[in-house]
Write an enzyme that holds these catalytic residues in place. Sequence first.
Site, PDB file in Angstrom:
ATOM      1  N   ARG A 175       0.036  -4.283 -17.518  1.00  0.00           N
ATOM      2  CA  ARG A 175      -0.131  -4.508 -16.069  1.00  0.00           C
ATOM      3  C   ARG A 175      -0.433  -3.175 -15.416  1.00  0.00           C
ATOM      4  O   ARG A 175       0.402  -2.275 -15.420  1.00  0.00           O
ATOM      5  CB  ARG A 175       1.151  -5.115 -15.507  1.00  0.00           C
ATOM      6  CG  ARG A 175       1.107  -5.368 -14.021  1.00  0.00           C
ATOM      7  CD  ARG A 175       2.404  -5.997 -13.526  1.00  0.00           C
ATOM      8  NE  ARG A 175       2.412  -6.150 -12.086  1.00  0.00           N
ATOM      9  CZ  ARG A 175       2.795  -5.167 -11.252  1.00  0.00           C
ATOM     10  NH1 ARG A 175       3.181  -3.982 -11.718  1.00  0.00           N
ATOM     11  NH2 ARG A 175       2.769  -5.383  -9.943  1.00  0.00           N
TER      12      ARG A 175
ATOM     13  N   LYS B 184       4.501   4.613 -12.741  1.00  0.00           N
ATOM     14  CA  LYS B 184       5.937   4.553 -12.446  1.00  0.00           C
ATOM     15  C   LYS B 184       6.632   5.909 -12.569  1.00  0.00           C
ATOM     16  O   LYS B 184       6.083   6.869 -13.138  1.00  0.00           O
ATOM     17  CB  LYS B 184       6.590   3.483 -13.313  1.00  0.00           C
ATOM     18  CG  LYS B 184       6.197   2.079 -12.809  1.00  0.00           C
ATOM     19  CD  LYS B 184       7.011   0.990 -13.463  1.00  0.00           C
ATOM     20  CE  LYS B 184       6.741  -0.353 -12.818  1.00  0.00           C
ATOM     21  NZ  LYS B 184       7.437  -1.460 -13.530  1.00  0.00           N
TER      22      LYS B 184
HETATM   23  C1  8Y4 Z   1       5.753  -6.898  -9.981  1.00  0.00           C
HETATM   24  N1  8Y4 Z   1       6.070  -5.883 -11.002  1.00  0.00           N
HETATM   25  C2  8Y4 Z   1       6.370  -4.574 -10.819  1.00  0.00           C
HETATM   26  S1  8Y4 Z   1       6.430  -3.873  -9.232  1.00  0.00           S
HETATM   27  C3  8Y4 Z   1       7.069  -2.279  -9.529  1.00  0.00           C
HETATM   28  C4  8Y4 Z   1       5.981  -1.248  -9.514  1.00  0.00           C
HETATM   29  O1  8Y4 Z   1       4.855  -1.519  -9.867  1.00  0.00           O
HETATM   30  N2  8Y4 Z   1       6.409  -0.077  -9.078  1.00  0.00           N
HETATM   31  C5  8Y4 Z   1       5.626   1.029  -8.856  1.00  0.00           C
HETATM   32  C6  8Y4 Z   1       4.241   0.956  -8.706  1.00  0.00           C
HETATM   33  C7  8Y4 Z   1       3.533   2.108  -8.429  1.00  0.00           C
HETATM   34  C8  8Y4 Z   1       4.187   3.326  -8.299  1.00  0.00           C
HETATM   35  C9  8Y4 Z   1       5.553   3.389  -8.460  1.00  0.00           C
HETATM   36  C10 8Y4 Z   1       6.271   2.241  -8.743  1.00  0.00           C
HETATM   37  N3  8Y4 Z   1       6.620  -3.929 -11.973  1.00  0.00           N
HETATM   38  C11 8Y4 Z   1       6.493  -4.896 -12.957  1.00  0.00           C
HETATM   39  C12 8Y4 Z   1       6.655  -4.872 -14.371  1.00  0.00           C
HETATM   40  O2  8Y4 Z   1       6.971  -3.835 -15.010  1.00  0.00           O
HETATM   41  N4  8Y4 Z   1       6.455  -6.067 -15.038  1.00  0.00           N
HETATM   42  C13 8Y4 Z   1       6.118  -7.211 -14.363  1.00  0.00           C
HETATM   43  N5  8Y4 Z   1       5.962  -8.333 -15.089  1.00  0.00           N
HETATM   44  N6  8Y4 Z   1       5.948  -7.256 -13.021  1.00  0.00           N
HETATM   45  C14 8Y4 Z   1       6.141  -6.113 -12.337  1.00  0.00           C
END
Ligand code: 8Y4
Length: 280
Positions: free
Chosen positions: A255, A222
């Site tokens: 996760r 992130k």
């Molecule tokens: C579906 N989901 C997401 S998606 C956002 C993401 O991965 N962004 C992202 C991924 C990769 C690079 C940059 C941003 N984040 C969470 C979390 O923190 N907790 C739970 N429970 N579910 C989640």
Amino acid sequence: IQHSEPDRNLPWPQDRTVVMGILNVTPDSFHDGGRYERIKDAVARAEAMIDAGADVIDVGGESTRPGADPVEIEEELDRVVPVVEELADLEVPISVDTRRPEVARAVIDAGADVLNDVEGLQDPEMRRVAAETGVPVVLMHSIEAPVDPENEIHYDDVVEETIRELGDRLLAAEKAGVDREQVIIDPGIGFGKTAREGFELLDRLAEFEALGCPLLFGHSHKSMFGLTGEQAGAAPNSTIAATAIAARNGADIIRVHDVAENVAAVNVADAAADPEGFEP
Ligand SMILES: Cn1c(SCC(=O)Nc2ccccc2)nc2c(=O)[nH]c(N)nc21
């Protein structure tokens, strides 16, 4: 910091930090191929994550990146249901990341074990699905990111306020018949929160024990790691380091995208927490 009470009937081990592998089934996460290819590819990736040590797989059909265009229900169903049906036969539980009650019902019927709702059961219909099915549900804290980043939301104390707001969401869920025992809480890293707030949450994760639920931490790749010399989508090293800290600070589930590396990090944290009792 020990993990939450072992008496919960969650579909994964209660005596160590659990690793949840991320399985994106959005079209941009596949090479262009037919639908059948995509499903096969998704199953292969899930199996690879399981072989690498994932205790649960989180399937998501809609990119939740801020500003991503929403996906029609039919399209989301078409992406996730066939994959869940294939994964249901595998030996690890399947979580589905969806904000839609229709999708939630369909994937549970198709064999999904856990609901992962980034909207924290704000939709009364989602609360009804959770209450009626009794499946474990991840209740993530999220503030709709402000449209213009200028007046970005700033908390006085992001930890205190996230815990309080999660408490409110927990109460609303219980009023709707959701059993507290089936709830996993999650601070929602990056959802309306700054990078520094992400690190504050990481540092003070133990305070979330006040809510009495297992805690999921989702920091993988992130944007908070812009502070530590990497960038969103390409932050493997910061992710692994943060995994060890989160696990040591009480996260029960992590996760992640890169399973093997983060399994090592949780093992280091769990061994440090209990050098005599740790079992490889
Ligand atoms: C579906 N989901 C997401 S998606 C956002 C993401 O991965 N962004 C992202 C991924 C990769 C690079 C940059 C941003 N984040 C969470 C979390 O923190 N907790 C739970 N429970 N579910 C989640």
